[in-house]
Design a protein around this motif. Structure first.
Motif, PDB file in Angstrom:
ATOM      1  N   MET B  35     -14.214  31.298  12.367  1.00  0.00           N
ATOM      2  CA  MET B  35     -12.741  31.673  13.402  1.00  0.00           C
ATOM      3  C   MET B  35     -11.666  32.876  12.192  1.00  0.00           C
ATOM      4  SD  MET B  35     -11.953  30.492  15.606  1.00  0.00           S
ATOM      5  CE  MET B  35      -9.989  31.063  15.886  1.00  0.00           C
ATOM      6  N   CYS B  36     -11.943  32.613  10.788  1.00  0.00           N
ATOM      7  CA  CYS B  36     -12.222  33.674   9.574  1.00  0.00           C
ATOM      8  C   CYS B  36     -13.239  34.630   9.642  1.00  0.00           C
ATOM      9  CB  CYS B  36     -11.021  33.518   8.437  1.00  0.00           C
ATOM     10  SG  CYS B  36     -12.160  31.499   7.223  1.00  0.00           S
ATOM     11  N   TYR B  37     -14.487  33.958   8.630  1.00  0.00           N
ATOM     12  CA  TYR B  37     -15.618  34.826   8.235  1.00  0.00           C
ATOM     13  C   TYR B  37     -16.099  35.475   8.906  1.00  0.00           C
ATOM     14  CZ  TYR B  37     -20.510  35.654   6.608  1.00  0.00           C
ATOM     15  OH  TYR B  37     -21.295  36.513   6.826  1.00  0.00           O
ATOM     16  N   LYS B  47     -11.223  29.953   4.661  1.00  0.00           N
ATOM     17  CA  LYS B  47      -9.950  29.789   5.335  1.00  0.00           C
ATOM     18  C   LYS B  47      -9.873  28.611   6.206  1.00  0.00           C
ATOM     19  CE  LYS B  47      -8.245  34.066   2.700  1.00  0.00           C
ATOM     20  NZ  LYS B  47      -8.770  33.578   1.878  1.00  0.00           N
ATOM     21  N   CYS B  48     -10.351  29.277   7.499  1.00  0.00           N
ATOM     22  CA  CYS B  48      -9.571  28.551   8.861  1.00  0.00           C
ATOM     23  C   CYS B  48     -10.390  26.956   8.995  1.00  0.00           C
ATOM     24  CB  CYS B  48     -10.408  28.937   9.607  1.00  0.00           C
ATOM     25  SG  CYS B  48     -11.896  29.134  10.064  1.00  0.00           S
ATOM     26  N   ARG B  49     -11.540  26.238   7.686  1.00  0.00           N
ATOM     27  CA  ARG B  49     -11.677  25.367   8.057  1.00  0.00           C
ATOM     28  C   ARG B  49     -12.677  24.995   8.894  1.00  0.00           C
ATOM     29  NH1 ARG B  49     -13.191  25.657   3.120  1.00  0.00           N
ATOM     30  NH2 ARG B  49     -12.888  23.999   2.081  1.00  0.00           N
ATOM     31  N   THR B  50     -13.291  25.895   9.792  1.00  0.00           N
ATOM     32  CA  THR B  50     -13.388  25.267  11.248  1.00  0.00           C
ATOM     33  C   THR B  50     -15.083  24.949  11.053  1.00  0.00           C
ATOM     34  OG1 THR B  50     -14.133  27.191  11.966  1.00  0.00           O
ATOM     35  CG2 THR B  50     -12.080  26.183  12.694  1.00  0.00           C
ATOM     36  N   CYS B  51     -15.776  25.272   9.828  1.00  0.00           N
ATOM     37  CA  CYS B  51     -17.518  25.898   9.815  1.00  0.00           C
ATOM     38  C   CYS B  51     -18.199  24.389   9.993  1.00  0.00           C
ATOM     39  CB  CYS B  51     -17.681  27.105   9.277  1.00  0.00           C
ATOM     40  SG  CYS B  51     -16.994  27.310   7.455  1.00  0.00           S
ATOM     41  N   LEU B  52     -16.467  23.730   9.120  1.00  0.00           N
ATOM     42  CA  LEU B  52     -17.225  22.440   7.731  1.00  0.00           C
ATOM     43  C   LEU B  52     -18.323  21.790   8.384  1.00  0.00           C
ATOM     44  CD1 LEU B  52     -13.436  21.395   7.414  1.00  0.00           C
ATOM     45  CD2 LEU B  52     -14.265  22.469   5.784  1.00  0.00           C
ATOM     46  N   SER B  72     -19.251  26.025   5.697  1.00  0.00           N
ATOM     47  CA  SER B  72     -20.690  26.621   6.088  1.00  0.00           C
ATOM     48  C   SER B  72     -20.567  28.224   5.429  1.00  0.00           C
ATOM     49  CB  SER B  72     -21.067  26.167   6.698  1.00  0.00           C
ATOM     50  OG  SER B  72     -20.864  26.888   8.094  1.00  0.00           O
ATOM     51  N   CYS B  73     -19.436  28.714   5.548  1.00  0.00           N
ATOM     52  CA  CYS B  73     -19.567  30.559   5.402  1.00  0.00           C
ATOM     53  C   CYS B  73     -19.772  31.119   3.948  1.00  0.00           C
ATOM     54  CB  CYS B  73     -18.521  30.965   5.907  1.00  0.00           C
ATOM     55  SG  CYS B  73     -16.260  30.428   5.498  1.00  0.00           S
ATOM     56  N   SER B  74     -19.103  29.656   3.439  1.00  0.00           N
ATOM     57  CA  SER B  74     -18.477  30.487   2.257  1.00  0.00           C
ATOM     58  C   SER B  74     -20.170  29.322   1.116  1.00  0.00           C
ATOM     59  CB  SER B  74     -17.582  29.978   0.869  1.00  0.00           C
ATOM     60  OG  SER B  74     -16.775  29.182   1.980  1.00  0.00           O
TER      61      SER B  74
HETATM   62  S1  FES Z   1     -15.445  30.535   8.653  1.00  0.00           S
HETATM   63 FE1  FES Z   1     -12.985  30.186   8.372  1.00  0.00          FE
HETATM   64  S2  FES Z   1     -13.574  28.697   6.640  1.00  0.00           S
HETATM   65 FE2  FES Z   1     -15.281  28.845   6.920  1.00  0.00          FE
END
Ligand code: FES
Ligand SMILES: Cc1cc2nc3c(=O)[nH]c(=O)nc-3n(C[C@H](O)[C@H](O)[C@H](O)COP(=O)(O)O)c2cc1C
Ligand code: SF4
Ligand code: SF4
Lengths: 439, 322
Positions: B35-37, B47-52, B72-74
């Motif tokens: 959602m944020c990446y 930030k959004c943490r949906t990609c955990l 996973s995005c970072s």
């Molecule tokens: S896409 Fe939002 S935390 Fe990874």
């Protein structure tokens, strides 16, 4: 009160000024380190001392320093974290107020060991009165050749700058602190990269707590080996504990690690027992973020051993029956204290202080506060208690920085150990409110 | 090259690749929602943490699992890493929790939101949301504002992904808006009512994953699933002029940038193309654009879908609007 290392000279009149401080052995460690020791020798002494970070996490300082990227051709920075904003913690402020030169001394030696020529003290904005105290101490150190160019005639130069924050708890988190120091919004950074590689202005940086850095001078004076003999096991040395709440003698105490919690609470040298002769109900021993423990578990571990003021002993039992030493903010509750009210109060703090960057903390802290408000004000439902447990669980471990956990743990632990009290608020709200009103 | 296993699928990727991008290389269901990446925005993500996801095996060198779920995005992959996304119940649970948090203060006004049908938050809720709302608290509310004469900001819908901040950092010399205040009262703003007027400001609409930033020239004109997306282009001195035109019959209802299967723009487009050129004669038509997403635009027929929780209204709210 023997065994003092940091506060040994605190009662000497005028110790805040350079002359008295120097006359009592102050800055001897700087002379020793810069004239007689190599950088790696200083590092080795710090490692040998077993000193662990006093900012909350208890990470071994020598190890942290060894991570600093020394190969980079960028400048390196040392940042002193003086943002102390955790409810219940007020030891750094005491130390800086009474012994500013002890901190400066630690900063000089640490900078020497780390190869740093610019050092910042990031101080909590509300400690405005301490900015002047520190700046005066820095000026005096300059005048006497302990700061500035070519200190004591050596090749080593150092400048220290004091930077006040703007009043955000989150800026105590080391990467938010660095953002703020750079003039940006104080949002914690996503790690990796860690500050040891990319810290202030993208340069290798070490961030340490005030108390950690203040211990460096004494460690050089007495030797790492001798320091490590003080304390107990892997909790070496002494720790400043700021005690508050329902006790007879609130204040800051320097204790040798390993002091039994019971002694600390009841000995007249320290807290001097519970105020107004009440019974001990619960303690939050390490600043508001660590789990609360009921009297029986704070005095003795679940295994029946005496609970000691060390990193290991307080953590014994993990989250089920243990807690953490944290920053040493020791908050005591007596039998009259309402745990629900207190927990609500803490969530109010974390809700207000969340930076809002990541969704679990931004939304979860506010949600917990609202639910706890209802519970405390007699509008709760039985399902709210499990809802709180679920929210706390959904925050924990899912956030960018540890503020999420800091907000979740107090709620989870209060319900774990005092569930009946939450239920009482649901079942008999009128009585509970009436009781609290009478107190 | 580095070997990494995601949901039991082995893939080789370059060093420094994040888990999310490794999963995108595999494609399909193993790709965690983001959602944020935004791959084209430096600094985005985390930030959004949906990609955990769960890292059950850190690397060949260090086989221990990572202590917490990681974004996973970072998080860069390491050789021999084993990642669990949909195969881990812990990840699914965590993600459900995140969706719940994202919706906690969300107005759920999809029925009147221009983003409905192409909204990442809707898709995410279809995928991981719960049937019932557990909250009974008051939702936070902000007044609606205009950011320039063409862009509407519905702060109530914002999930604070920071994409619009990063896109302004990247496309302009001087960003005029940012995140003000902190915690759950943070808001997007210009501090002093300031119109954002640069040639590329419209891109904030396209990078916004929800309906917080919408195109005023398209406001309430149509639901997106009634429109037909077409690839069209024109000569433009400011941008590539390659856009998607959303058509109804022979009329162009709105112009957006061309988005890939992850909802990311292929190229940023200028405001002139986006807001000013609404006549068919302005454009050369290339052909229909396929929207490769699970969202309702591709499904294109609502009736086949079951009533979803996300559009189920909250009781009190319905009554007060009747
Ligand atoms: S896409 Fe939002 S935390 Fe990874
Ligand atoms: C929300 C939050 C607030 C913090 N506040 C402080 C603080 O006020 N002072 C401090 O020294 N450390 C604080 N910390 C810990 C720092 O991030 C960091 O671990 C510490 O400064 C490292 O120093 P040390 O190794 O000497 O303990 C905080 C951490 C978090 C997550
Ligand atoms: S956990 Fe809270 S304070 Fe930390 S980054 Fe996330 S929102 Fe900010
Ligand atoms: S307005 Fe949209 S793009 Fe900007 S932070 Fe909010 S959700 Fe993200």
């Amino acid at each position: 009160m023997g065994g003092k290392i940091l506060l040994a000279n605190i009662d000497i009149p005028g110790i805040r000024g350079f002359d008295v401080y120097r006359a009592n052995g102050g800055y001897n460690s700087v002379t020793k380190a810069l004239r007689e020791m190599s950088q790696s020798q200083v590092n080795a002494e710090v490692t040998r001392s077993g000193l662990r970070g006093r900012g909350g996490a208890g990470f071994p300082t020598g190890l942290k320093w060894s991570f600093l990227d020394r190969k980079s051709d960028k400048p390196r920075y040392l940042v002193c974290n003086a943002d102390e904003s955790e409810p219940g913690t007020f030891k750094d402020r005491y130390l800086m107020h009474h012994l500013p030169h002890l901190l400066i001394e630690g900063l000089i030696i640490s900078s020497y060991a780390l190869g740093v020529n610019t050092c910042y003290i990031y101080i909590r904005g509300e400690f405005k009165y301490l900015v002047g105290v520190l700046e005066k101490a820095i000026k005096e150190a300059h005048q006497h050749g302990f700061l500035g160019d070519r200190i004591l005639g050596t090749d080593f130069s150092l400048n220290i700058w004091v930077h006040p924050g703007a009043g955000a708890y989150i800026c105590g988190e080391e990467t938010a602190l660095l953002e703020s120091l750079e003039g940006k919004r104080g949002n914690p950074r996503i790690k990796p990269p860690f500050p040891a590689f990319k810290g202030l202005y993208g340069c290798p940086t070490v961030v340490n707590n005030v108390e950690t850095l203040a211990a460096i001078g004494p460690i050089i004076n007495m030797g790492g080996e001798a320091y490590s003999k003080v304390g107990r096991g892997k909790s070496t040395g002494t720790k400043l504990i700021s005690a508050c709440g329902s006790i007879n003698n609130p204040g800051v105490y320097e204790i040798e690690m390993g002091l039994p919690v019971e002694d600390f609470i009841y000995n007249p040298e320290y807290c001097g027992g519970i105020a107004r002769d009440r019974y001990l109900k619960a303690v939050i021993p390490g600043g508001s973020s660590v789990p609360i423990l009921p009297a029986e578990l704070i005095l003795n571990t679940a295994k029946g051993e005496r609970r000691l003021l060390t990193y290991e002993s307080l953590a014994d039992g993990d989250f089920e029956t243990g807690t953490m030493l944290g920053s040493g903010g020791f908050i005591v509750f007596d039998e009259d204290a309402c745990i629900v009210r207190n927990t609500w109060n803490l969530t109010r703090f974390y809700h207000h202080e969340s930076c809002g960057q990541c969704s679990p903390c931004r939304e979860g802290t506010g949600w917990m506060e609202k639910v706890l408000y209802r519970l405390e004000h007699g509008e709760g439902k039985k399902s709210d208690i499990d809802l709180l447990v679920r929210i706390a669980k959904n925050i924990e471990g899912h956030t960018i920085c540890p503020l999420g956990e800091a907000a979740a743990w107090p709620v989870a632990s209060a319900i774990r150990h005092f569930r009946e009290e939450f239920e009482e608020h649901v079942l008999h709200p009128a009585e509970v409110i009436e009781k609290e009103r009478r107190l | 090259m580095i070997k990494v296993t995601i949901d039991n699928i082995l893939i080789e990727v370059d060093e420094g690749t994040t888990i999310l991008n490794a999963a995108r290389k595999i494609g399909g269901k193993v790709v965690p929602p983001a959602m944020c990446y935004y791959s084209k925005l430096k600094g985005s993500g985390g930030k959004c943490r949906t990609c955990l996801v769960k890292v059950s095996h850190s690397s060949t060198k260090d086989p221990r699992p990572m202590p917490k779920l990681v974004a996973s995005c970072s998080t860069p992959v390491q050789d021999g890493m084993v990642v669990e996304n949909l195969t881990s119940p812990e990840v699914i649970d965590a993600r459900k929790g995140i969706v719940e948090f994202l919706l906690l203060n969300h107005p759920l006004d999809c029925p009147v939101c221009d983003q409905a049908g192409e909204c990442d938050l809707q898709d995410l809720s279809f995928g991981f949301g719960m049937e019932e709302t557990a909250t009974e608290e008051q939702r936070r509310e902000f007044p609606m504002t205009d950011i320039g004469d063409k862009i509407k900001l519905h702060m109530n819908r914002c999930i604070l992904c920071y994409r619009c901040v990063y896109v302004a950092d990247q496309l302009t010399d001087q960003r005029l808006h940012g995140i003000l205040y902190r915690g759950d009262v943070s808001e997007i703003g210009t501090f002093i009512q300031n119109a954002i007027t640069n040639d590329f400001s419209g891109n904030v609409i396209d990078v916004c994953p929800v309906g917080a930033l919408t195109d005023k020239t398209f406001r309430f004109k149509s639901r997106v699933w009634f429109l037909k997306p077409m690839n069209v282009h024109r000569e433009c001195s400011k941008c590539s002029g390659k856009v998607t035109a959303w058509m109804f019959g022979n009329e162009i209802y709105r112009i957006t940038g061309r988005k890939d299967q992850y909802g990311e723009l292929e190229e940023y487009i200028c405001n002139e193309c986006r807001f000013e050129k609404k006549a068919l004669t302005d454009w050369v038509i290339e052909g229909p654009r396929h929207i490769k997403r699970q969202s309702v635009i591709s499904a294109n027929h609502y009736e086949r879908m079951k009533m979803q929780s996300i559009i189920k209204p909250i009781e009190g709210l319905m009554e007060s609007q009747e």
